[in-house]
Design a protein around this motif. Structure first.
Motif, PDB file in Angstrom:
ATOM      1  N   LEU A 392       0.829  -1.202   0.000  1.00  0.00           N
ATOM      2  CA  LEU A 392       0.000   0.000   0.000  1.00  0.00           C
ATOM      3  C   LEU A 392       0.868   1.259   0.000  1.00  0.00           C
ATOM      4  O   LEU A 392       0.605   2.214  -0.749  1.00  0.00           O
ATOM      5  CB  LEU A 392      -0.922  -0.007   1.217  1.00  0.00           C
ATOM      6  CG  LEU A 392      -2.116  -0.980   1.143  1.00  0.00           C
ATOM      7  CD1 LEU A 392      -2.751  -1.163   2.508  1.00  0.00           C
ATOM      8  CD2 LEU A 392      -3.149  -0.493   0.137  1.00  0.00           C
ATOM      9  N   PHE A 393       1.903   1.272   0.829  1.00  0.00           N
ATOM     10  CA  PHE A 393       2.787   2.441   0.849  1.00  0.00           C
ATOM     11  C   PHE A 393       3.612   2.538  -0.433  1.00  0.00           C
ATOM     12  O   PHE A 393       3.775   3.630  -0.991  1.00  0.00           O
ATOM     13  CB  PHE A 393       3.715   2.370   2.070  1.00  0.00           C
ATOM     14  CG  PHE A 393       3.056   2.782   3.353  1.00  0.00           C
ATOM     15  CD1 PHE A 393       3.030   4.115   3.732  1.00  0.00           C
ATOM     16  CD2 PHE A 393       2.450   1.857   4.187  1.00  0.00           C
ATOM     17  CE1 PHE A 393       2.416   4.520   4.910  1.00  0.00           C
ATOM     18  CE2 PHE A 393       1.837   2.239   5.365  1.00  0.00           C
ATOM     19  CZ  PHE A 393       1.814   3.574   5.733  1.00  0.00           C
ATOM     20  N   LEU A 394       4.123   1.397  -0.908  1.00  0.00           N
ATOM     21  CA  LEU A 394       4.931   1.435  -2.128  1.00  0.00           C
ATOM     22  C   LEU A 394       4.083   1.830  -3.327  1.00  0.00           C
ATOM     23  O   LEU A 394       4.551   2.569  -4.213  1.00  0.00           O
ATOM     24  CB  LEU A 394       5.581   0.064  -2.350  1.00  0.00           C
ATOM     25  CG  LEU A 394       6.584  -0.030  -3.506  1.00  0.00           C
ATOM     26  CD1 LEU A 394       7.685   1.017  -3.373  1.00  0.00           C
ATOM     27  CD2 LEU A 394       7.184  -1.433  -3.571  1.00  0.00           C
ATOM     28  N   THR A 413      11.695  -5.460  -6.699  1.00  0.00           N
ATOM     29  CA  THR A 413      10.626  -6.389  -6.335  1.00  0.00           C
ATOM     30  C   THR A 413      10.237  -7.279  -7.514  1.00  0.00           C
ATOM     31  O   THR A 413       9.999  -8.479  -7.332  1.00  0.00           O
ATOM     32  CB  THR A 413       9.392  -5.620  -5.837  1.00  0.00           C
ATOM     33  OG1 THR A 413       8.901  -4.761  -6.877  1.00  0.00           O
ATOM     34  CG2 THR A 413       9.730  -4.774  -4.631  1.00  0.00           C
ATOM     35  N   GLU A 414      10.186  -6.716  -8.717  1.00  0.00           N
ATOM     36  CA  GLU A 414       9.846  -7.511  -9.894  1.00  0.00           C
ATOM     37  C   GLU A 414      10.937  -8.537 -10.180  1.00  0.00           C
ATOM     38  O   GLU A 414      10.651  -9.677 -10.569  1.00  0.00           O
ATOM     39  CB  GLU A 414       9.644  -6.605 -11.108  1.00  0.00           C
ATOM     40  CG  GLU A 414       8.440  -5.691 -11.017  1.00  0.00           C
ATOM     41  CD  GLU A 414       7.130  -6.430 -11.126  1.00  0.00           C
ATOM     42  OE1 GLU A 414       7.130  -7.607 -11.552  1.00  0.00           O
ATOM     43  OE2 GLU A 414       6.085  -5.852 -10.780  1.00  0.00           O
ATOM     44  N   LEU A 461       3.750  -9.807  -6.024  1.00  0.00           N
ATOM     45  CA  LEU A 461       2.452 -10.442  -6.220  1.00  0.00           C
ATOM     46  C   LEU A 461       1.328  -9.629  -5.582  1.00  0.00           C
ATOM     47  O   LEU A 461       0.207  -9.606  -6.089  1.00  0.00           O
ATOM     48  CB  LEU A 461       2.486 -11.862  -5.625  1.00  0.00           C
ATOM     49  CG  LEU A 461       1.358 -12.816  -6.009  1.00  0.00           C
ATOM     50  CD1 LEU A 461       1.286 -12.995  -7.520  1.00  0.00           C
ATOM     51  CD2 LEU A 461       1.547 -14.165  -5.329  1.00  0.00           C
ATOM     52  N   VAL A 462       1.624  -8.960  -4.458  1.00  0.00           N
ATOM     53  CA  VAL A 462       0.629  -8.086  -3.831  1.00  0.00           C
ATOM     54  C   VAL A 462       0.650  -6.704  -4.475  1.00  0.00           C
ATOM     55  O   VAL A 462      -0.384  -6.042  -4.572  1.00  0.00           O
ATOM     56  CB  VAL A 462       0.905  -7.947  -2.313  1.00  0.00           C
ATOM     57  CG1 VAL A 462      -0.286  -7.315  -1.608  1.00  0.00           C
ATOM     58  CG2 VAL A 462       1.207  -9.297  -1.698  1.00  0.00           C
ATOM     59  N   LEU A 463       1.823  -6.264  -4.910  1.00  0.00           N
ATOM     60  CA  LEU A 463       1.967  -4.908  -5.414  1.00  0.00           C
ATOM     61  C   LEU A 463       1.184  -4.675  -6.699  1.00  0.00           C
ATOM     62  O   LEU A 463       0.614  -3.597  -6.892  1.00  0.00           O
ATOM     63  CB  LEU A 463       3.455  -4.603  -5.634  1.00  0.00           C
ATOM     64  CG  LEU A 463       3.798  -3.209  -6.143  1.00  0.00           C
ATOM     65  CD1 LEU A 463       3.350  -2.153  -5.143  1.00  0.00           C
ATOM     66  CD2 LEU A 463       5.303  -3.094  -6.406  1.00  0.00           C
ATOM     67  N   ARG A 464       1.142  -5.659  -7.581  1.00  0.00           N
ATOM     68  CA  ARG A 464       0.490  -5.455  -8.883  1.00  0.00           C
ATOM     69  C   ARG A 464      -0.993  -5.109  -8.757  1.00  0.00           C
ATOM     70  O   ARG A 464      -1.441  -4.101  -9.322  1.00  0.00           O
ATOM     71  CB  ARG A 464       0.699  -6.699  -9.754  1.00  0.00           C
ATOM     72  CG  ARG A 464       2.149  -6.878 -10.199  1.00  0.00           C
ATOM     73  CD  ARG A 464       2.355  -8.172 -10.921  1.00  0.00           C
ATOM     74  NE  ARG A 464       3.747  -8.372 -11.321  1.00  0.00           N
ATOM     75  CZ  ARG A 464       4.211  -9.470 -11.906  1.00  0.00           C
ATOM     76  NH1 ARG A 464       3.387 -10.464 -12.160  1.00  0.00           N
ATOM     77  NH2 ARG A 464       5.489  -9.587 -12.226  1.00  0.00           N
ATOM     78  N   PRO A 465      -1.803  -5.906  -8.060  1.00  0.00           N
ATOM     79  CA  PRO A 465      -3.210  -5.491  -7.923  1.00  0.00           C
ATOM     80  C   PRO A 465      -3.382  -4.226  -7.091  1.00  0.00           C
ATOM     81  O   PRO A 465      -4.332  -3.461  -7.323  1.00  0.00           O
ATOM     82  CB  PRO A 465      -3.870  -6.700  -7.236  1.00  0.00           C
ATOM     83  CG  PRO A 465      -2.766  -7.455  -6.608  1.00  0.00           C
ATOM     84  CD  PRO A 465      -1.571  -7.228  -7.471  1.00  0.00           C
ATOM     85  N   THR A 466      -2.474  -3.980  -6.141  1.00  0.00           N
ATOM     86  CA  THR A 466      -2.572  -2.758  -5.345  1.00  0.00           C
ATOM     87  C   THR A 466      -2.335  -1.532  -6.220  1.00  0.00           C
ATOM     88  O   THR A 466      -3.013  -0.503  -6.070  1.00  0.00           O
ATOM     89  CB  THR A 466      -1.561  -2.781  -4.181  1.00  0.00           C
ATOM     90  OG1 THR A 466      -1.728  -3.993  -3.444  1.00  0.00           O
ATOM     91  CG2 THR A 466      -1.773  -1.609  -3.252  1.00  0.00           C
ATOM     92  N   ALA A 504      -5.647  -4.546  -2.668  1.00  0.00           N
ATOM     93  CA  ALA A 504      -4.586  -5.126  -1.848  1.00  0.00           C
ATOM     94  C   ALA A 504      -5.025  -6.465  -1.267  1.00  0.00           C
ATOM     95  O   ALA A 504      -4.218  -7.403  -1.169  1.00  0.00           O
ATOM     96  CB  ALA A 504      -4.195  -4.156  -0.729  1.00  0.00           C
ATOM     97  N   MET A 505      -6.286  -6.578  -0.891  1.00  0.00           N
ATOM     98  CA  MET A 505      -6.802  -7.835  -0.350  1.00  0.00           C
ATOM     99  C   MET A 505      -6.760  -8.935  -1.408  1.00  0.00           C
ATOM    100  O   MET A 505      -6.493 -10.102  -1.090  1.00  0.00           O
ATOM    101  CB  MET A 505      -8.228  -7.631   0.148  1.00  0.00           C
ATOM    102  CG  MET A 505      -8.804  -8.848   0.881  1.00  0.00           C
ATOM    103  SD  MET A 505      -7.815  -9.323   2.317  1.00  0.00           S
ATOM    104  CE  MET A 505      -8.049  -7.857   3.343  1.00  0.00           C
ATOM    105  N   ALA A 506      -7.018  -8.583  -2.657  1.00  0.00           N
ATOM    106  CA  ALA A 506      -6.938  -9.576  -3.727  1.00  0.00           C
ATOM    107  C   ALA A 506      -5.514 -10.113  -3.847  1.00  0.00           C
ATOM    108  O   ALA A 506      -5.301 -11.331  -3.992  1.00  0.00           O
ATOM    109  CB  ALA A 506      -7.370  -8.941  -5.054  1.00  0.00           C
ATOM    110  N   GLY A 507      -4.524  -9.223  -3.788  1.00  0.00           N
ATOM    111  CA  GLY A 507      -3.137  -9.670  -3.801  1.00  0.00           C
ATOM    112  C   GLY A 507      -2.795 -10.509  -2.588  1.00  0.00           C
ATOM    113  O   GLY A 507      -2.054 -11.492  -2.679  1.00  0.00           O
TER     114      GLY A 507
END
Length: 583
Positions: A392-394, A413-414, A461-466, A504-507
């Motif tokens: 969320l912050f990134l 990260t990628e 993996l979390v960052l992309r949908p966020t 973020a929850m989806a990630g």
């Protein structure tokens, strides 16, 4: 004037305070990503090039040129390429069927087609091994049925999957959903005008497919192929379960076997092999990007769903589609369930041999399995919480405060996510083997090194949908709150986090499903006192407890199904398309 001056100074102080809090959050993210991703990968490269502190190219070339490494490299590239071709073919056909035709029962079919991707690869391999074993209850029953019909079915004495061909087939089937997801997304963006124009001119459906649809979908097809190649080259579960007993060495199994045989003393050589795996992975990604981008296929037009009626072919096509699910999913899983319900592997399942003892042992009698489950659950939940907050912050900085440092953090990260998990594991061992500076504590051999590897490997993996969630937020909301004097942390807490939370929850759901049963990252990091659930299936099978391993595998699948169904219940509250099994 004094009042105005006080207000000006107060406003300046708030701006300075907000700037400082933003800088503090950014530098904390930089410290986290630098410690967990950049530093370990840098240590890996340096250990491969200069194990004694001085670059030694001759040693590196000598190791790469040995017969075992050359054979393992050849097998890795050949298997990954062949499995990718199989995944491209099956995944593209499935995407065309779902996206472009009036197939009935799409939702259920997509769920079952995607399910093998959610199941850990070591469980998939175990299921297929037990399904095609000459002594398996399933094949024994089929042979008995043939004999009853007056036919003879000869079952070989050798497991056919213990071969390069077996590895290719299982990797191709396991990774086909990756190609399916990317190609389906690409087909949804096709401009319907071009397809309709081709139909109006009298072009047959096959000609429209080969001259319009497939050329426009080529970037998506090669993007899926890239994902499949990376997954195939770095898939430890299937390569280990089939390649080690079949004497088909690959780089990833060579790293595993040598590290188990020689321990930390083999780390410099394993760093070289890990670097070689990484180079093969990046070469595959580069080749896929080149093939997918040689011609510009961007077109203008409205993207609408394109539907082609199957007409008289509808029933046969639907029959073939469900037959595919029967063979590739239900056949191996039924063998796994059958084995888990018998007292010994190879016994026919009947009322005399039926037992739930394996499940009782897995749930209550074996402390190692309990410990592995709760260790995996605790690490997964902790990783999900940390990664969700960090993403969320990134995502805030990537969306609205991008600079060179932020771009480097995203690239790091990628990169960590693109690398095979076993490379992340070797990098973590090299970096965390010695005590950490300042605190003089080593986390090697503890659960914390596994957590560190999870945080490094799954952040993207979390960052992309966020990021997709932040793209839908009006920046004026944040600017208005900033003008009114809200601090950075308050804006994040009261405005931005609630709005981006569904994405973020989806990630977080994807990380939970991936990390709970994963094996690629933790296989080299677990010890006798820090077992995780993913490697447990391999350890039980290697120890001769095939029926217990089958029961543990069935329980892992049950957990995955429960969480997939639970996530589906909240699908309406999540951004569209974030749950891959939703049609």
């Amino acid at each position: 004037m004094s009042v105005i001056g006080e207000m000006t100074r107060a406003g300046a102080f708030r701006k300075l305070s907000a700037w400082r809090s933003e800088r503090a959050a950014l530098w904390f993210l930089a410290l986290m990503i630098g410690t967990l991703s950049v530093a370990p990968l840098t240590r890996l490269v340096w250990a491969a090039i200069a194990p004694e502190g001085v670059p030694d190219v001759a040693r590196l070339l000598h190791l790469i040129g040995t017969q075992k490494v050359l054979q393992a490299t050849f097998n890795t590239v050949g298997i990954a390429l062949s499995a990718t071709l199989l995944a491209m073919l099956t995944g593209t056909l499935a995407a065309l069927l779902v996206a472009l035709t009036n197939l009935r029962g799409k939702q259920l079919w997509v769920f079952t087609f995607i399910l093998p991707l959610m199941i850990p690869p070591q469980v998939i391999a175990l299921a297929w091994i037990q399904a095609l074993s000459p002594s398996s209850p399933l094949l024994t029953g089929i042979a008995g049925m043939f004999n009853g019909l007056g036919l003879t079915l000869h079952l070989g004495n050798q497991q056919p999957l213990y071969s390069a061909t077996g590895i290719i087939i299982l990797l191709g089937l396991h990774n086909a959903p990756l190609v399916f997801l990317t190609v389906r997304a690409g087909l949804r963006r096709l401009p319907a005008d071009l397809v309709e124009a081709a139909r109006i001119t009298g072009a047959s459906p096959l000609r429209v497919l080969f001259t319009v649809i497939l050329p426009l979908a080529r970037p998506a097809i090669f993007a899926g192929a890239a994902l499949s190649f990376v997954a195939a080259a770095g898939n430890f579960g299937i390569q280990a379960m089939l390649g080690i007993p079949g004497r088909v060495p690959t780089l990833i199994t060579l790293v595993y076997q040598r590290l188990n045989s020689y321990g930390p003393s083999a780390l410099p050589d394993m760093a070289v092999l890990s670097l070689l795996i990484a180079l093969i992975t990046f070469a595959g990604l580069a080749l896929s990007r080149y093939l997918g981008g040689r011609r510009d296929v961007r077109v203008s037009g409205a993207a609408r769903n394109i539907r082609q009626s199957l007409g008289g072919w509808r029933l046969p096509v639907e029959g073939m589609a469900w037959l595919w699910i029967l063979i590739t999913l239900l056949l191996p899983l039924s063998a796994l369930v059958t084995t888990s319900l018998t007292r010994g592997f190879g016994q026919a399942l009947n009322w005399q041999t039926l037992t739930f003892e394996n499940y009782l042992n897995a749930l209550w009698q074996y402390p190692a399995i309990h410990q592995a489950f709760f260790t995996s659950l605790g690490l997964t939940l902790l990783a999900v919480i940390i990664l969700t907050v960090a993403s969320l912050f990134l995502a805030y900085f990537l969306s609205w405060q991008r600079n060179r440092l932020v771009s480097v953090l995203q690239m790091s990260t990628e990169l960590a996510y693109a690398l095979p998990g076993i490379v992340t594991g070797i990098a973590a061992i090299l970096f965390f083997l010695k005590p950490l500076p300042l605190i003089n504590v080593s986390i090697y051999g503890t659960v914390w090194i596994i957590l560190a590897a999870y945080l490094s490997n799954f952040l993207a993996l979390v960052l992309r949908p966020t990021l997709a969630g932040f793209a839908q937020i009006e920046r004026s909301l944040d600017e208005a709150a900033q003008i009114s004097g809200a601090s950075f942390m308050r804006r994040m807490r009261d405005i931005l986090m609630p709005l981006a939370a569904p994405s973020a929850m989806a990630g977080a759901i994807l990380v939970f499903l991936t990390a709970l049963n994963e094996i690629q990252v933790s296989i080299l990091l677990v010890t006798s006192s820090t077992q995780t659930l993913g490697p447990m299936v391999i350890f039980l099978d290697e120890g001769g407890s095939s029926t217990l391993a089958a029961a543990v595998g069935c329980l892992m699948i049950l957990i995955i199904l429960l969480f997939m169904l639970l996530a589906s219940l909240f699908a309406k509250r999540l951004p569209e398309g974030v749950l891959p099994w939703r049609a």
